[in-house]
Scaffold this motif. Sequence first.
Motif, PDB file in Angstrom:
ATOM      1  N   PHE A 225       0.855  -1.184   0.000  1.00  0.00           N
ATOM      2  CA  PHE A 225       0.000   0.000   0.000  1.00  0.00           C
ATOM      3  C   PHE A 225       0.895   1.240   0.000  1.00  0.00           C
ATOM      4  O   PHE A 225       2.073   1.170   0.360  1.00  0.00           O
ATOM      5  CB  PHE A 225      -0.916  -0.016   1.237  1.00  0.00           C
ATOM      6  N   LYS A 226       0.302   2.362  -0.393  1.00  0.00           N
ATOM      7  CA  LYS A 226       1.083   3.600  -0.532  1.00  0.00           C
ATOM      8  C   LYS A 226       1.271   4.312   0.792  1.00  0.00           C
ATOM      9  O   LYS A 226       2.347   4.744   1.138  1.00  0.00           O
ATOM     10  CB  LYS A 226       0.369   4.557  -1.498  1.00  0.00           C
ATOM     11  N   ASP A 227       0.187   4.469   1.508  1.00  0.00           N
ATOM     12  CA  ASP A 227       0.246   5.253   2.746  1.00  0.00           C
ATOM     13  C   ASP A 227      -0.917   4.830   3.645  1.00  0.00           C
ATOM     14  O   ASP A 227      -1.705   3.944   3.284  1.00  0.00           O
ATOM     15  CB  ASP A 227       0.167   6.760   2.438  1.00  0.00           C
ATOM     16  N   LYS A 228      -1.026   5.510   4.798  1.00  0.00           N
ATOM     17  CA  LYS A 228      -2.061   5.131   5.765  1.00  0.00           C
ATOM     18  C   LYS A 228      -3.452   5.120   5.151  1.00  0.00           C
ATOM     19  O   LYS A 228      -4.241   4.207   5.374  1.00  0.00           O
ATOM     20  CB  LYS A 228      -2.067   6.122   6.938  1.00  0.00           C
ATOM     21  N   SER A 229      -3.754   6.168   4.376  1.00  0.00           N
ATOM     22  CA  SER A 229      -5.139   6.235   3.913  1.00  0.00           C
ATOM     23  C   SER A 229      -5.414   5.125   2.892  1.00  0.00           C
ATOM     24  O   SER A 229      -6.519   4.587   2.841  1.00  0.00           O
ATOM     25  CB  SER A 229      -5.490   7.628   3.404  1.00  0.00           C
ATOM     26  N   HIS A 230      -4.406   4.778   2.108  1.00  0.00           N
ATOM     27  CA  HIS A 230      -4.584   3.654   1.180  1.00  0.00           C
ATOM     28  C   HIS A 230      -4.768   2.351   1.974  1.00  0.00           C
ATOM     29  O   HIS A 230      -5.630   1.529   1.664  1.00  0.00           O
ATOM     30  CB  HIS A 230      -3.371   3.568   0.241  1.00  0.00           C
ATOM     31  N   TYR A 231      -3.962   2.186   3.019  1.00  0.00           N
ATOM     32  CA  TYR A 231      -4.075   0.981   3.852  1.00  0.00           C
ATOM     33  C   TYR A 231      -5.491   0.845   4.429  1.00  0.00           C
ATOM     34  O   TYR A 231      -6.059  -0.243   4.523  1.00  0.00           O
ATOM     35  CB  TYR A 231      -3.037   1.013   4.977  1.00  0.00           C
ATOM     36  N   HIS A 250       7.056  -8.198  -2.803  1.00  0.00           N
ATOM     37  CA  HIS A 250       7.797  -7.340  -3.717  1.00  0.00           C
ATOM     38  C   HIS A 250       9.061  -6.745  -3.089  1.00  0.00           C
ATOM     39  O   HIS A 250      10.142  -6.800  -3.673  1.00  0.00           O
ATOM     40  CB  HIS A 250       6.858  -6.227  -4.175  1.00  0.00           C
ATOM     41  N   ASP A 251       8.915  -6.188  -1.901  1.00  0.00           N
ATOM     42  CA  ASP A 251      10.027  -5.402  -1.330  1.00  0.00           C
ATOM     43  C   ASP A 251      11.245  -6.242  -0.968  1.00  0.00           C
ATOM     44  O   ASP A 251      12.350  -5.707  -0.815  1.00  0.00           O
ATOM     45  CB  ASP A 251       9.547  -4.629  -0.097  1.00  0.00           C
ATOM     46  N   LEU A 252      11.063  -7.542  -0.815  1.00  0.00           N
ATOM     47  CA  LEU A 252      12.218  -8.393  -0.501  1.00  0.00           C
ATOM     48  C   LEU A 252      12.614  -9.251  -1.696  1.00  0.00           C
ATOM     49  O   LEU A 252      13.424 -10.162  -1.601  1.00  0.00           O
ATOM     50  CB  LEU A 252      11.914  -9.284   0.712  1.00  0.00           C
ATOM     51  N   GLY A 253      12.028  -8.936  -2.849  1.00  0.00           N
ATOM     52  CA  GLY A 253      12.314  -9.694  -4.072  1.00  0.00           C
ATOM     53  C   GLY A 253      13.415  -9.042  -4.895  1.00  0.00           C
ATOM     54  O   GLY A 253      14.170  -8.189  -4.404  1.00  0.00           O
ATOM     55  N   LYS A 254      13.457  -9.419  -6.164  1.00  0.00           N
ATOM     56  CA  LYS A 254      14.568  -9.046  -7.049  1.00  0.00           C
ATOM     57  C   LYS A 254      14.894  -7.549  -7.046  1.00  0.00           C
ATOM     58  O   LYS A 254      16.014  -7.149  -6.776  1.00  0.00           O
ATOM     59  CB  LYS A 254      14.221  -9.501  -8.470  1.00  0.00           C
ATOM     60  N   ASN A 255      13.903  -6.746  -7.371  1.00  0.00           N
ATOM     61  CA  ASN A 255      14.193  -5.305  -7.439  1.00  0.00           C
ATOM     62  C   ASN A 255      13.615  -4.556  -6.257  1.00  0.00           C
ATOM     63  O   ASN A 255      13.406  -3.346  -6.312  1.00  0.00           O
ATOM     64  CB  ASN A 255      13.635  -4.724  -8.745  1.00  0.00           C
ATOM     65  N   GLY A 256      13.336  -5.282  -5.192  1.00  0.00           N
ATOM     66  CA  GLY A 256      12.690  -4.662  -4.039  1.00  0.00           C
ATOM     67  C   GLY A 256      13.660  -3.839  -3.202  1.00  0.00           C
ATOM     68  O   GLY A 256      14.874  -3.989  -3.293  1.00  0.00           O
ATOM     69  N   LYS A 257      13.082  -2.962  -2.393  1.00  0.00           N
ATOM     70  CA  LYS A 257      13.882  -2.114  -1.499  1.00  0.00           C
ATOM     71  C   LYS A 257      13.439  -2.384  -0.061  1.00  0.00           C
ATOM     72  O   LYS A 257      12.284  -2.177   0.277  1.00  0.00           O
ATOM     73  CB  LYS A 257      13.624  -0.632  -1.810  1.00  0.00           C
ATOM     74  N   THR A 258      14.415  -2.805   0.745  1.00  0.00           N
ATOM     75  CA  THR A 258      14.113  -3.100   2.143  1.00  0.00           C
ATOM     76  C   THR A 258      13.450  -1.900   2.816  1.00  0.00           C
ATOM     77  O   THR A 258      12.507  -2.041   3.590  1.00  0.00           O
ATOM     78  CB  THR A 258      15.424  -3.457   2.880  1.00  0.00           C
ATOM     79  N   ALA A 259      13.956  -0.700   2.476  1.00  0.00           N
ATOM     80  CA  ALA A 259      13.443   0.506   3.133  1.00  0.00           C
ATOM     81  C   ALA A 259      11.946   0.674   2.912  1.00  0.00           C
ATOM     82  O   ALA A 259      11.225   1.178   3.782  1.00  0.00           O
ATOM     83  CB  ALA A 259      14.188   1.736   2.615  1.00  0.00           C
ATOM     84  N   ALA A 260      11.461   0.226   1.741  1.00  0.00           N
ATOM     85  CA  ALA A 260      10.028   0.377   1.455  1.00  0.00           C
ATOM     86  C   ALA A 260       9.218  -0.526   2.377  1.00  0.00           C
ATOM     87  O   ALA A 260       8.166  -0.137   2.896  1.00  0.00           O
ATOM     88  CB  ALA A 260       9.754   0.031  -0.005  1.00  0.00           C
ATOM     89  N   LEU A 261       9.717  -1.731   2.615  1.00  0.00           N
ATOM     90  CA  LEU A 261       9.004  -2.634   3.526  1.00  0.00           C
ATOM     91  C   LEU A 261       9.051  -2.075   4.951  1.00  0.00           C
ATOM     92  O   LEU A 261       8.044  -2.087   5.668  1.00  0.00           O
ATOM     93  CB  LEU A 261       9.612  -4.041   3.473  1.00  0.00           C
ATOM     94  N   VAL A 262      10.215  -1.583   5.343  1.00  0.00           N
ATOM     95  CA  VAL A 262      10.344  -1.020   6.697  1.00  0.00           C
ATOM     96  C   VAL A 262       9.313   0.090   6.889  1.00  0.00           C
ATOM     97  O   VAL A 262       8.624   0.144   7.911  1.00  0.00           O
ATOM     98  CB  VAL A 262      11.785  -0.495   6.941  1.00  0.00           C
ATOM     99  N   GLN A 263       9.170   0.932   5.887  1.00  0.00           N
ATOM    100  CA  GLN A 263       8.208   2.029   5.984  1.00  0.00           C
ATOM    101  C   GLN A 263       6.783   1.493   6.147  1.00  0.00           C
ATOM    102  O   GLN A 263       6.015   1.978   6.983  1.00  0.00           O
ATOM    103  CB  GLN A 263       8.330   2.936   4.744  1.00  0.00           C
ATOM    104  N   ARG A 264       6.449   0.488   5.390  1.00  0.00           N
ATOM    105  CA  ARG A 264       5.098  -0.086   5.496  1.00  0.00           C
ATOM    106  C   ARG A 264       4.884  -0.738   6.862  1.00  0.00           C
ATOM    107  O   ARG A 264       3.822  -0.621   7.466  1.00  0.00           O
ATOM    108  CB  ARG A 264       4.872  -1.106   4.389  1.00  0.00           C
ATOM    109  N   LEU A 265       5.922  -1.420   7.357  1.00  0.00           N
ATOM    110  CA  LEU A 265       5.773  -2.053   8.675  1.00  0.00           C
ATOM    111  C   LEU A 265       5.615  -0.987   9.755  1.00  0.00           C
ATOM    112  O   LEU A 265       4.811  -1.137  10.682  1.00  0.00           O
ATOM    113  CB  LEU A 265       6.981  -2.948   8.986  1.00  0.00           C
ATOM    114  N   ARG A 266       6.362   0.105   9.616  1.00  0.00           N
ATOM    115  CA  ARG A 266       6.216   1.205  10.589  1.00  0.00           C
ATOM    116  C   ARG A 266       4.761   1.695  10.597  1.00  0.00           C
ATOM    117  O   ARG A 266       4.182   1.941  11.650  1.00  0.00           O
ATOM    118  CB  ARG A 266       7.139   2.379  10.223  1.00  0.00           C
TER     119      ARG A 266
END
Length: 360
Positions: A225-231, A250-266
């Motif tokens: 998801f993009k942000d809180k309101s999307h979630y 996606h975020d832990l796959g081939k072209n994924g970015k760990t930081a993006a997952l961290v942000q979503r988990l936060r």
Amino acid sequence: MIYLSDPEASNSAQTLYQRLAMICDSRTLIGQQDALAYGVGKRTATYAWRSDMSDVCGKFPTVFGWDFGHLGLDGRNLDGVDFGYMKLWMSEVHRRGGINTVSWHMRNPLTGGDAWDTGLRVVQEILPGGSKHARYLSRLDRMAGFIDNLATPSDLVPSRAGFSVHEKIPLIFRPFHEHTGSWFWWGQKWCSKEEFIQLWRFTVHYLRNEKGLHQLIYAYSPDRFKDKSHYLERYPGHDVVDVLGLDDYHDLGKNGKTAALVQRLRTIVELAGEYGKLAALTETGYESIPEANWWTERLSPALFQDPLAAKIAWVLLWRNDRKTHHYGPYPGHLSSPDFIAFSKDERITFLEDFAQIELS
Ligand code: BMA
């Protein structure tokens, strides 16, 4: 103290929820889908207590994922798991102090196709007044029968986690997952926001009030998801959700970015804090794990680098089906030595350790 959304939640469900709340600040439970049912290169036709994960590191996951897809068809679920054995495994998991969570790749009730059979507006047809409402109810009835029937004789042996013998086994139920995508018939493109929310609320109320199931803990698990309101766009309400989940491959796959997952988990941990609920990474992984150090270099930083994101209660890896489709390690896989290193991190909690933790 945090409370389940069901005011009549069973003691067993409430105890499990408290245990999760107690550990989530300092630990994350490891889980896997179908972990006991089969593994890479292993399909036994019988009931056994084994897993690829324990074959690699000597320890079992704490969270065991199952799926009700094809319930009532031919005795096996959509991935060939025998429902009779599934019941036994669920009971045994509970007896050993572990946790069962269930998703449902429900076949399309309108067309008879599978969960991926999209294109029609199915949700409106299964809501009250819809042409397939009765069919939907009969599926819920069947599911309720399965769940209610779960206490087995093996439950008569007192469990190490101290659950009492006759309590209903608590289950974390995760229906209509990844609804922010459109690959399932309940996905974003195929029903309105109102219809999705109505479907969720109807389902919970039916299971609670008509079927009397009070051992269920409900997990909401959108895809990325993009942000809180999307979630929160299709969030069905505090009174019908207990766990704020996320499915993210996606975020832990081939072209994924760990930081993006961290942000979503936060984001989900923050929301869970605000709402008095728990957060979890309800599905993740990297298909076939082509990176030898994926566990310590990709998954571990995503889970633990950020102190807020680290407060998720569990992480569930998808199933170990075959060499080209598995999300956990197996003996001989190139990432297995790294999984062993990862398994020694005391923040990652396996079944044997979780079962020893007393509710304080
Ligand atoms: C998908 C794949 C499929 C499977 C489905 C439901 O991600 O693993 O092979 O049928 O999940 O478990």
